[in-house]
Write a protein that holds these residues in place. Structure first.
Motif, PDB file in Angstrom:
ATOM      1  N   TYR A  59       0.480 -25.477  11.164  1.00  0.00           N
ATOM      2  CA  TYR A  59       1.273 -26.412  11.959  1.00  0.00           C
ATOM      3  C   TYR A  59       2.760 -26.207  11.672  1.00  0.00           C
ATOM      4  O   TYR A  59       3.146 -25.741  10.598  1.00  0.00           O
ATOM      5  CB  TYR A  59       0.878 -27.852  11.655  1.00  0.00           C
ATOM      6  CG  TYR A  59      -0.418 -28.279  12.314  1.00  0.00           C
ATOM      7  CD1 TYR A  59      -0.417 -28.761  13.613  1.00  0.00           C
ATOM      8  CD2 TYR A  59      -1.634 -28.186  11.636  1.00  0.00           C
ATOM      9  CE1 TYR A  59      -1.601 -29.149  14.235  1.00  0.00           C
ATOM     10  CE2 TYR A  59      -2.825 -28.574  12.241  1.00  0.00           C
ATOM     11  CZ  TYR A  59      -2.795 -29.055  13.547  1.00  0.00           C
ATOM     12  OH  TYR A  59      -3.962 -29.424  14.149  1.00  0.00           O
ATOM     13  N   GLU A  75       3.218 -31.879  21.984  1.00  0.00           N
ATOM     14  CA  GLU A  75       2.409 -32.468  20.926  1.00  0.00           C
ATOM     15  C   GLU A  75       1.684 -31.377  20.140  1.00  0.00           C
ATOM     16  O   GLU A  75       1.121 -30.455  20.714  1.00  0.00           O
ATOM     17  CB  GLU A  75       1.383 -33.426  21.525  1.00  0.00           C
ATOM     18  CG  GLU A  75       0.536 -34.149  20.495  1.00  0.00           C
ATOM     19  CD  GLU A  75      -0.481 -35.059  21.138  1.00  0.00           C
ATOM     20  OE1 GLU A  75      -1.340 -35.587  20.397  1.00  0.00           O
ATOM     21  OE2 GLU A  75      -0.434 -35.225  22.360  1.00  0.00           O
ATOM     22  N   GLY A  76       1.757 -31.462  18.813  1.00  0.00           N
ATOM     23  CA  GLY A  76       0.971 -30.570  17.967  1.00  0.00           C
ATOM     24  C   GLY A  76       1.353 -29.113  18.040  1.00  0.00           C
ATOM     25  O   GLY A  76       0.536 -28.271  18.408  1.00  0.00           O
ATOM     26  N   LYS A  99      -0.431 -27.845  24.651  1.00  0.00           N
ATOM     27  CA  LYS A  99       0.066 -27.825  23.274  1.00  0.00           C
ATOM     28  C   LYS A  99       1.124 -26.737  23.141  1.00  0.00           C
ATOM     29  O   LYS A  99       1.139 -25.762  23.891  1.00  0.00           O
ATOM     30  CB  LYS A  99      -1.074 -27.560  22.284  1.00  0.00           C
ATOM     31  CG  LYS A  99      -2.244 -28.535  22.380  1.00  0.00           C
ATOM     32  CD  LYS A  99      -1.864 -29.927  21.929  1.00  0.00           C
ATOM     33  CE  LYS A  99      -3.088 -30.836  21.929  1.00  0.00           C
ATOM     34  NZ  LYS A  99      -2.749 -32.225  21.533  1.00  0.00           N
TER      35      LYS A  99
END
Length: 237
Positions: A59, A75-76, A99
């Motif tokens: 991440y 997001e993410g 994503k």
């Protein structure tokens, strides 16, 4: 009369539309590989998850925090360091299944890979603001320079009367900032820490690690004495 559109709705709609590449790095050959990889991913020819043989995945939250700025990231955001890809491939950022993804070559030089990961990550936070890829790349680089190469630290390594830098010191400087040495020079030139002539001279350097491990020492007050000792020391081993 229809409901008034929120001011940020256009950016929101743009950020969640289909799978697409946001920013590609490298020359034409690298971009062709990027297109092929992403097309194959979207078409189901290969799978990015679960992590393992194809890629190492992590991440990007630490990088987002390091860069700072409240940007509209997807997001993410994830980072995929791809194995067994063409050596010419540098990297790209993309929106995949709504994503944010950063794809880089796991075999590339460590400082180059670190720089590319940061640059592509921030591009995901800026892509709804800059429609032009040229502007997106330029602004992304600016934010990365500010985060990774602050003025006071870059200034420590250069003086206006230095015309040569040993290969081992260029390597030490690159490793200190964890970016390629030419990027340190580009930042120093932009900050007017070095002159155009120094930039041209230093760009001919090929950083090379010393034969014995060295510790790059910086004095707390940024004194040039320690830099001179490394520049002009007779013992470079």
């Amino acid at each position: 009369m229809g409901k008034k559109q929120p001011k940020n709705q256009l950016l929101l709609d743009f950020s969640v539309r289909g799978n697409r590449i946001v920013l590609q790095l490298g020359q034409v050959e690298s971009r062709k590989v990027a297109d092929q990889l992403f097309d194959g991913l979207v078409n189901g020819d290969w799978m990015i998850e679960p992590a393992g043989e194809v890629a190492d995945i992590s991440y990007a939250q630490d990088i987002v925090h390091q860069i700072g700025h409240k940007l509209p990231y997807p997001e993410g955001v994830k980072i995929a360091q791809l194995h067994n890809v063409d050596p010419v491939f540098k990297g790209f950022s993309a929106i995949y299944r709504q994503k944010g993804w950063v794809f880089v070559n796991a075999a590339s030089e460590i400082n180059e890979r670190n720089y590319h990961i940061h640059l592509l990550t921030v591009s995901l936070g800026l892509h709804t603001i800059y429609a032009s890829t040229t502007s997106l790349a330029s602004r992304s680089e600016q934010l990365i320079f500010e985060a990774l190469l602050p003025y006071k630290e870059v200034e420590t390594f250069f003086r206006d009367d230095i015309s040569k830098i040993p290969d081992f010191l260029a390597s030490d400087i690159a490793n200190f900032f964890k970016v390629p040495f030419p990027m340190v020079l580009k930042r120093a030139l932009a900050l007017k820490i070095i002159s155009d002539e120094q930039y041209r001279n230093f760009m001919t350097i090929t950083p090379a690690a010393a034969s014995k491990p060295r510790e790059l020492f910086l004095s707390k007050d940024g004194s040039i004495d320690d830099l001179e000792a490394q520049l002009f020391s007779g013992n470079h081993d």
